[in-house]
Design a protein around this motif. Structure first.
Motif, mmCIF file in Angstrom:
data_model
loop_
_atom_site.group_PDB
_atom_site.id
_atom_site.type_symbol
_atom_site.label_atom_id
_atom_site.label_comp_id
_atom_site.label_asym_id
_atom_site.label_seq_id
_atom_site.Cartn_x
_atom_site.Cartn_y
_atom_site.Cartn_z
ATOM 1 N N UNK A 43 46.637 70.507 143.824
ATOM 2 C CA UNK A 43 45.438 69.731 143.477
ATOM 3 C C UNK A 43 45.593 69.058 142.117
ATOM 4 N N UNK A 44 46.144 69.787 141.147
ATOM 5 C CA UNK A 44 46.273 69.206 139.802
ATOM 6 C C UNK A 44 47.556 68.394 139.674
ATOM 7 N N UNK A 45 48.434 68.464 140.692
ATOM 8 C CA UNK A 45 49.658 67.663 140.780
ATOM 9 C C UNK A 45 50.686 67.961 139.694
ATOM 10 N N UNK A 46 50.622 69.158 139.123
ATOM 11 C CA UNK A 46 51.626 69.534 138.127
ATOM 12 C C UNK A 46 51.605 71.052 137.943
ATOM 13 N N UNK A 47 52.604 71.711 138.496
ATOM 14 C CA UNK A 47 52.626 73.174 138.443
ATOM 15 C C UNK A 47 52.768 73.687 137.005
ATOM 16 N N UNK A 48 53.219 72.826 136.099
ATOM 17 C CA UNK A 48 53.445 73.258 134.713
ATOM 18 C C UNK A 48 52.156 73.537 133.951
ATOM 19 N N UNK A 49 51.008 73.121 134.498
ATOM 20 C CA UNK A 49 49.750 73.385 133.787
ATOM 21 C C UNK A 49 48.983 74.564 134.387
ATOM 22 N N UNK A 50 49.622 75.297 135.296
ATOM 23 C CA UNK A 50 48.943 76.454 135.890
ATOM 24 C C UNK A 50 48.536 77.484 134.834
ATOM 25 N N UNK A 51 49.380 77.633 133.814
ATOM 26 C CA UNK A 51 49.037 78.601 132.757
ATOM 27 C C UNK A 51 47.708 78.218 132.087
ATOM 28 N N UNK A 52 47.461 76.927 131.936
ATOM 29 C CA UNK A 52 46.213 76.467 131.317
ATOM 30 C C UNK A 52 45.038 76.696 132.268
ATOM 31 N N UNK A 53 45.273 76.513 133.557
ATOM 32 C CA UNK A 53 44.230 76.819 134.552
ATOM 33 C C UNK A 53 43.817 78.293 134.428
ATOM 34 N N UNK A 54 44.803 79.169 134.323
ATOM 35 C CA UNK A 54 44.507 80.600 134.217
ATOM 36 C C UNK A 54 43.762 80.910 132.913
ATOM 37 N N UNK A 55 44.110 80.232 131.830
ATOM 38 C CA UNK A 55 43.363 80.443 130.584
ATOM 39 C C UNK A 55 41.912 80.002 130.749
ATOM 40 N N UNK A 56 41.716 78.891 131.461
ATOM 41 C CA UNK A 56 40.348 78.435 131.718
ATOM 42 C C UNK A 56 39.562 79.492 132.477
ATOM 43 N N UNK A 57 40.196 80.097 133.478
ATOM 44 C CA UNK A 57 39.509 81.154 134.236
ATOM 45 C C UNK A 57 39.230 82.352 133.334
ATOM 46 N N UNK A 58 40.229 82.750 132.544
ATOM 47 C CA UNK A 58 40.066 83.879 131.624
ATOM 48 C C UNK A 58 38.935 83.639 130.629
ATOM 49 N N UNK A 59 38.739 82.385 130.239
ATOM 50 C CA UNK A 59 37.748 82.075 129.202
ATOM 51 C C UNK A 59 36.335 82.511 129.608
ATOM 52 N N UNK B 16 44.203 73.903 122.359
ATOM 53 C CA UNK B 16 45.035 73.239 123.380
ATOM 54 C C UNK B 16 45.519 71.891 122.854
ATOM 55 N N UNK B 17 44.646 71.153 122.205
ATOM 56 C CA UNK B 17 45.037 69.842 121.641
ATOM 57 C C UNK B 17 46.163 69.975 120.642
ATOM 58 N N UNK B 18 46.159 71.077 119.901
ATOM 59 C CA UNK B 18 47.186 71.267 118.864
ATOM 60 C C UNK B 18 48.508 71.784 119.427
ATOM 61 N N UNK B 19 48.512 72.224 120.688
ATOM 62 C CA UNK B 19 49.701 72.887 121.227
ATOM 63 C C UNK B 19 50.405 72.150 122.373
ATOM 64 N N UNK B 20 49.780 71.140 122.937
ATOM 65 C CA UNK B 20 50.445 70.436 124.045
ATOM 66 C C UNK B 20 50.762 69.006 123.613
ATOM 67 N N UNK B 21 51.806 68.398 124.207
ATOM 68 C CA UNK B 21 52.140 67.009 123.853
ATOM 69 C C UNK B 21 50.987 66.068 124.155
ATOM 70 N N UNK B 22 50.870 65.022 123.355
ATOM 71 C CA UNK B 22 49.742 64.099 123.492
ATOM 72 C C UNK B 22 49.690 63.474 124.888
ATOM 73 N N UNK B 23 50.864 63.183 125.454
ATOM 74 C CA UNK B 23 50.861 62.537 126.783
ATOM 75 C C UNK B 23 50.492 63.512 127.906
ATOM 76 N N UNK B 24 50.377 64.803 127.599
ATOM 77 C CA UNK B 24 49.967 65.814 128.586
ATOM 78 C C UNK B 24 48.594 66.404 128.254
ATOM 79 N N UNK B 25 47.952 65.838 127.230
ATOM 80 C CA UNK B 25 46.694 66.420 126.763
ATOM 81 C C UNK B 25 45.591 66.332 127.816
ATOM 82 N N UNK B 26 45.420 65.157 128.411
ATOM 83 C CA UNK B 26 44.325 64.965 129.361
ATOM 84 C C UNK B 26 44.438 65.917 130.546
ATOM 85 N N UNK B 27 45.636 66.026 131.115
ATOM 86 C CA UNK B 27 45.782 66.898 132.291
ATOM 87 C C UNK B 27 45.572 68.360 131.904
#
Length: 198
Positions: free
Chosen positions: A141-157, A171-182
């Motif tokens: 659904x999110x079209x990028x398996x590399x952001x699954x860890x962020x999905x799990x953090x969202x659930x944990x929150x 999150x803004x301070x830790x991910x590349x700018x071109x990957x920030x939105x996703x």
């Protein structure tokens, strides 16, 4: 979760972003006014081996290591890895958030050992607070398996007393700018996924 101390284990295999997830969690807790200690092991991470992190959060934390039987939350991005760490959890209804992903390790591929069966049943016997996340479906659904860890953090929150703005700042301070939105969108998707368990 109405308490002021959290012992959280994050686990998975190499390449799933376990260390980034634990870093974002720890920094969010610090920015929210908590004392935090963190430890991690990633010796075989480049080969798909086990990776884990302990994150201890409280008013004052003296050790980065969670004692066996003292863990409050287990966040696991790989099904079998959940079993590796479940004995660190407290006996009184710990929170378990687990991916349904099965990543077959080399020893299983070689036929030396077998992948564990009935993982869900074993975990349900340990706690009724078990949330199994359909990770493969979500990564599609999110079209990028590399952001699954962020999905799990969202659930944990949903279970931690940190303002969403603090999470987003870190999150803004830790991910590349071109990957920030996703990453930010995926965090919100993870947070809102709790509705599937109502």
């Amino acid at each position: 979760m109405d308490k002021k101390e959290f012992n959280i284990i994050i686990c998975g295999v190499g390449g799933q972003g376990i260390l980034l997830a634990s870093e974002i969690l720890a920094l969010t807790a610090i920015e929210s006014g908590f004392d935090v200690k963190k430890s991690e092991v990633h010796g075989m991470s480049q080969r798909g081996g086990s990776v884990f992190s302990h994150v201890r959060i409280g008013e004052k934390v003296y050790s980065p290591i969670i004692e066996k039987g003292k863990g409050d939350i287990l966040l696991s991005l790989e099904k079998a890895e959940t079993l590796r760490w479940v004995h660190y959890l407290k006996k009184d209804e710990p929170l378990i958030i687990m991916s349904d992903l099965e990543i077959i390790p080399p020893l299983v591929s070689l036929g030396i050992t077998s992948y564990p069966k009935d993982v869900e049943k074993m975990l349900k016997d340990i706690s009724s607070k078990l949330f199994i996340i359909p990770a493969k479906k979500i990564s599609e659904e999110v079209k990028d398996i590399r952001v699954l860890n962020i999905f799990f953090l969202g659930f944990l929150s949903n279970f931690l007393p940190f303002d969403i703005k603090k999470w987003e700042e870190i999150i803004k301070s830790k991910v590349p700018e071109n990957k920030l939105e996703i990453n930010l969108n995926t965090f919100i998707k993870g947070k809102e996924f709790i509705k599937h368990f109502d």
